[in-house]
Scaffold this motif. Structure first.
Motif, PDB file in Angstrom:
ATOM      1  N   PHE A  12       0.823  -1.213   0.000  1.00 53.87           N
ATOM      2  CA  PHE A  12       0.000   0.000   0.000  1.00 53.87           C
ATOM      3  C   PHE A  12       0.856   1.262   0.000  1.00 53.87           C
ATOM      4  N   VAL A  13       1.797   1.368   0.933  1.00 54.86           N
ATOM      5  CA  VAL A  13       2.677   2.542   0.992  1.00 54.86           C
ATOM      6  C   VAL A  13       3.751   2.443  -0.086  1.00 54.86           C
ATOM      7  N   GLY A  14       4.254   1.233  -0.335  1.00 58.81           N
ATOM      8  CA  GLY A  14       5.318   1.054  -1.313  1.00 58.81           C
ATOM      9  C   GLY A  14       4.926   1.503  -2.701  1.00 58.81           C
ATOM     10  N   THR A  15       3.720   1.185  -3.118  1.00 57.54           N
ATOM     11  CA  THR A  15       3.252   1.592  -4.446  1.00 57.54           C
ATOM     12  C   THR A  15       3.262   3.108  -4.582  1.00 57.54           C
ATOM     13  N   ALA A  16       2.839   3.789  -3.525  1.00 57.66           N
ATOM     14  CA  ALA A  16       2.780   5.256  -3.563  1.00 57.66           C
ATOM     15  C   ALA A  16       4.170   5.871  -3.589  1.00 57.66           C
ATOM     16  N   ILE A  17       5.087   5.359  -2.770  1.00 60.63           N
ATOM     17  CA  ILE A  17       6.419   5.977  -2.717  1.00 60.63           C
ATOM     18  C   ILE A  17       7.208   5.698  -3.988  1.00 60.63           C
ATOM     19  N   CYS A  18       7.037   4.526  -4.584  1.00 63.01           N
ATOM     20  CA  CYS A  18       7.758   4.229  -5.824  1.00 63.01           C
ATOM     21  C   CYS A  18       7.240   5.084  -6.975  1.00 63.01           C
ATOM     22  N   ARG A  19       5.962   5.390  -6.950  1.00 53.50           N
ATOM     23  CA  ARG A  19       5.412   6.296  -7.961  1.00 53.50           C
ATOM     24  C   ARG A  19       6.051   7.678  -7.836  1.00 53.50           C
ATOM     25  N   ILE A  20       6.285   8.120  -6.603  1.00 58.30           N
ATOM     26  CA  ILE A  20       6.920   9.422  -6.406  1.00 58.30           C
ATOM     27  C   ILE A  20       8.398   9.363  -6.798  1.00 58.30           C
ATOM     28  N   GLY A 149      -5.891   5.845   2.322  1.00 58.10           N
ATOM     29  CA  GLY A 149      -5.886   6.214   0.916  1.00 58.10           C
ATOM     30  C   GLY A 149      -6.528   5.146   0.067  1.00 58.10           C
ATOM     31  N   PRO A 150      -6.696   5.417  -1.229  1.00 60.70           N
ATOM     32  CA  PRO A 150      -7.296   4.432  -2.135  1.00 60.70           C
ATOM     33  C   PRO A 150      -6.500   3.128  -2.140  1.00 60.70           C
ATOM     34  N   GLY A 151      -7.217   2.021  -2.125  1.00 62.08           N
ATOM     35  CA  GLY A 151      -6.563   0.727  -2.194  1.00 62.08           C
ATOM     36  C   GLY A 151      -6.105   0.167  -0.866  1.00 62.08           C
ATOM     37  N   GLN A 152      -6.360   0.874   0.231  1.00 60.72           N
ATOM     38  CA  GLN A 152      -5.940   0.348   1.528  1.00 60.72           C
ATOM     39  C   GLN A 152      -6.777  -0.882   1.879  1.00 60.72           C
ATOM     40  N   PRO A 153      -6.134  -1.956   2.353  1.00 57.29           N
ATOM     41  CA  PRO A 153      -6.889  -3.164   2.685  1.00 57.29           C
ATOM     42  C   PRO A 153      -7.754  -2.980   3.924  1.00 57.29           C
ATOM     43  N   GLN A 154      -8.657  -3.894   4.116  1.00 54.88           N
ATOM     44  CA  GLN A 154      -9.516  -3.876   5.291  1.00 54.88           C
ATOM     45  C   GLN A 154      -8.683  -4.030   6.571  1.00 54.88           C
ATOM     46  N   GLY A 155      -9.283  -3.597   7.680  1.00 49.97           N
ATOM     47  CA  GLY A 155      -8.598  -3.694   8.957  1.00 49.97           C
ATOM     48  C   GLY A 155      -8.170  -2.348   9.492  1.00 49.97           C
ATOM     49  N   PHE A 156      -8.557  -1.267   8.787  1.00 51.26           N
ATOM     50  CA  PHE A 156      -8.213   0.087   9.204  1.00 51.26           C
ATOM     51  C   PHE A 156      -9.481   0.937   9.162  1.00 51.26           C
ATOM     52  N   VAL A 157      -9.455   2.066   9.856  1.00 53.84           N
ATOM     53  CA  VAL A 157     -10.665   2.852  10.069  1.00 53.84           C
ATOM     54  C   VAL A 157     -11.368   3.210   8.758  1.00 53.84           C
ATOM     55  N   VAL A 158     -10.656   3.838   7.831  1.00 51.49           N
ATOM     56  CA  VAL A 158     -11.309   4.343   6.624  1.00 51.49           C
ATOM     57  C   VAL A 158     -11.875   3.222   5.752  1.00 51.49           C
ATOM     58  N   VAL A 184      -1.934   8.569   2.093  1.00 51.79           N
ATOM     59  CA  VAL A 184      -0.770   7.780   1.685  1.00 51.79           C
ATOM     60  C   VAL A 184       0.142   8.562   0.748  1.00 51.79           C
ATOM     61  N   ASP A 185      -0.421   9.429  -0.094  1.00 51.90           N
ATOM     62  CA  ASP A 185       0.422  10.218  -1.006  1.00 51.90           C
ATOM     63  C   ASP A 185       1.258  11.237  -0.239  1.00 51.90           C
ATOM     64  N   ASP A 186       0.682  11.825   0.808  1.00 53.40           N
ATOM     65  CA  ASP A 186       1.446  12.740   1.655  1.00 53.40           C
ATOM     66  C   ASP A 186       2.555  11.995   2.390  1.00 53.40           C
ATOM     67  N   ALA A 187       2.218  10.833   2.953  1.00 55.71           N
ATOM     68  CA  ALA A 187       3.228  10.044   3.659  1.00 55.71           C
ATOM     69  C   ALA A 187       4.352   9.641   2.726  1.00 55.71           C
ATOM     70  N   ALA A 188       3.994   9.207   1.525  1.00 55.56           N
ATOM     71  CA  ALA A 188       5.004   8.790   0.552  1.00 55.56           C
ATOM     72  C   ALA A 188       5.865   9.964   0.103  1.00 55.56           C
ATOM     73  N   ARG A 189       5.238  11.124  -0.089  1.00 53.12           N
ATOM     74  CA  ARG A 189       6.003  12.303  -0.505  1.00 53.12           C
ATOM     75  C   ARG A 189       6.997  12.709   0.577  1.00 53.12           C
ATOM     76  N   PHE A 190       6.561  12.633   1.827  1.00 49.46           N
ATOM     77  CA  PHE A 190       7.462  12.952   2.925  1.00 49.46           C
ATOM     78  C   PHE A 190       8.644  11.986   2.965  1.00 49.46           C
ATOM     79  N   MET A 191       8.367  10.704   2.852  1.00 47.72           N
ATOM     80  CA  MET A 191       9.433   9.711   2.904  1.00 47.72           C
ATOM     81  C   MET A 191      10.390   9.871   1.734  1.00 47.72           C
ATOM     82  N   ALA A 192       9.854  10.118   0.550  1.00 45.72           N
ATOM     83  CA  ALA A 192      10.718  10.314  -0.622  1.00 45.72           C
ATOM     84  C   ALA A 192      11.576  11.569  -0.472  1.00 45.72           C
ATOM     85  N   THR A 193      11.011  12.604   0.135  1.00 47.99           N
ATOM     86  CA  THR A 193      11.775  13.834   0.381  1.00 47.99           C
ATOM     87  C   THR A 193      12.950  13.557   1.303  1.00 47.99           C
ATOM     88  N   ALA A 194      12.717  12.751   2.337  1.00 49.45           N
ATOM     89  CA  ALA A 194      13.790  12.409   3.272  1.00 49.45           C
ATOM     90  C   ALA A 194      14.863  11.574   2.590  1.00 49.45           C
TER      91      ALA A 194
END
Length: 279
Positions: A12-20, A149-158, A184-194
């Protein structure tokens, strides 16, 4: 920049960060082995920065031992490989702060695992900090708050509440529980920035928005976006922490981090993706 090796690149997070990474023109490769096997890391001799996202989030009575082993041994192998490569390590952890921590919670607050999953992440952090202290391993430990974010698996609030809508009657558990929801896009952007900043020491940084929303507020936003008006029922369940909001002062200071996606906007993207109406 030297090549990035990304474990969990298809998650879920990996797909977003690799896109960035692609958007930034940063070369990366997806780790295709078993993170519990150190020899599998050696299949990537050109890697200099390891982004370690792979791990288990589901802990059951049946898989508890294997899940814990994967999270801890995987972090150990990633840290060892980064050190032997003379590289850096970027690790996706989670917020494991004590229930009585000040809000918003800074990175200096005491840790307190409320689950086996949280304990595995704290153990992994301890290993990485040891490598940083003993061998000078640089990079970042990201303490992710409530990523959605979009595509997040079940087991979380949203996704859990989204799956129950539309509905004539909806039970909201712990409606007053306050959480810091980061898209997830914000989290990925932050991680990619770091990662792009190539830190020379190891940092432990909160990855959140600094803004809290209750579960009831999230459900209300989802209902409005889906134009549904269920009858609400409320229930309490065992919850270790009633309030969890990130202090992102350090993220701002180190990396100029500012979240860009407000919760209603992010939830709209989730709903549109679920309905197939997103652009």
């Amino acid at each position: 920049m030297a090549e990035l090796l990304v474990t969990g690149a298809r998650g879920f997070v990996g797909t977003a960060i690799c896109r960035i990474f692609d958007d930034l023109g940063m070369a990366w490769r997806a780790f295709a082995g078993d993170v519990c096997r150190y020899e599998d890391f050696r299949e990537y001799p050109d890697a200099r920065a390891i982004v370690h996202l792979a791990g288990r989030t589901r802990f059951t009575d049946e898989n508890r031992f294997q899940a814990f082993t994967t999270n801890v041994l995987g972090a150990l192998n990633a840290a060892r490989f980064a050190c032997e490569q003379g590289g850096s390590l970027f690790f996706a952890s989670t917020c494991c702060y004590a229930p009585d921590a000040p809000m918003p919670v800074p990175e200096t607050a005491p840790l307190h695992p409320s689950s086996a999953y949280a304990r595995s992440k704290i153990s992994a952090e301890d290993i990485i900090q040891h490598f940083a202290h003993e061998f000078g391993l640089p990079g970042c430990i990201f303490r992710l708050f409530n990523v959605y974010g979009p595509g997040q698996p079940q087991g979380f609030v949203v996704p859990d509440y989204l799956s129950r809508l539309p509905s004539e009657r909806l039970t909201i558990f712990n409606p007053d529980a306050m959480r810091d929801f980061i898209h997830v896009d914000d989290a990925a952007r932050f991680m990619a920035t770091a990662v792009a900043a190539t830190p020379t020491t190891m940092h432990c940084v909160n990855a959140g928005t600094g803004v809290g929303h209750s579960v009831q507020q999230v459900v209300a936003m989802l209902c409005a976006l889906m134009d549904t008006r269920p009858e609400f029922e409320y229930a309490l369940s065992e919850v270790a922490i009633m309030e969890s909001v990130a202090d992102i002062t350090l993220a701002r200071r180190l990396f100029g981090w500012e979240p860009s996606i407000e919760l209603e906007q992010g939830l709209r993207r989730v709903v549109e993706a679920a309905q197939g109406t997103g652009g």
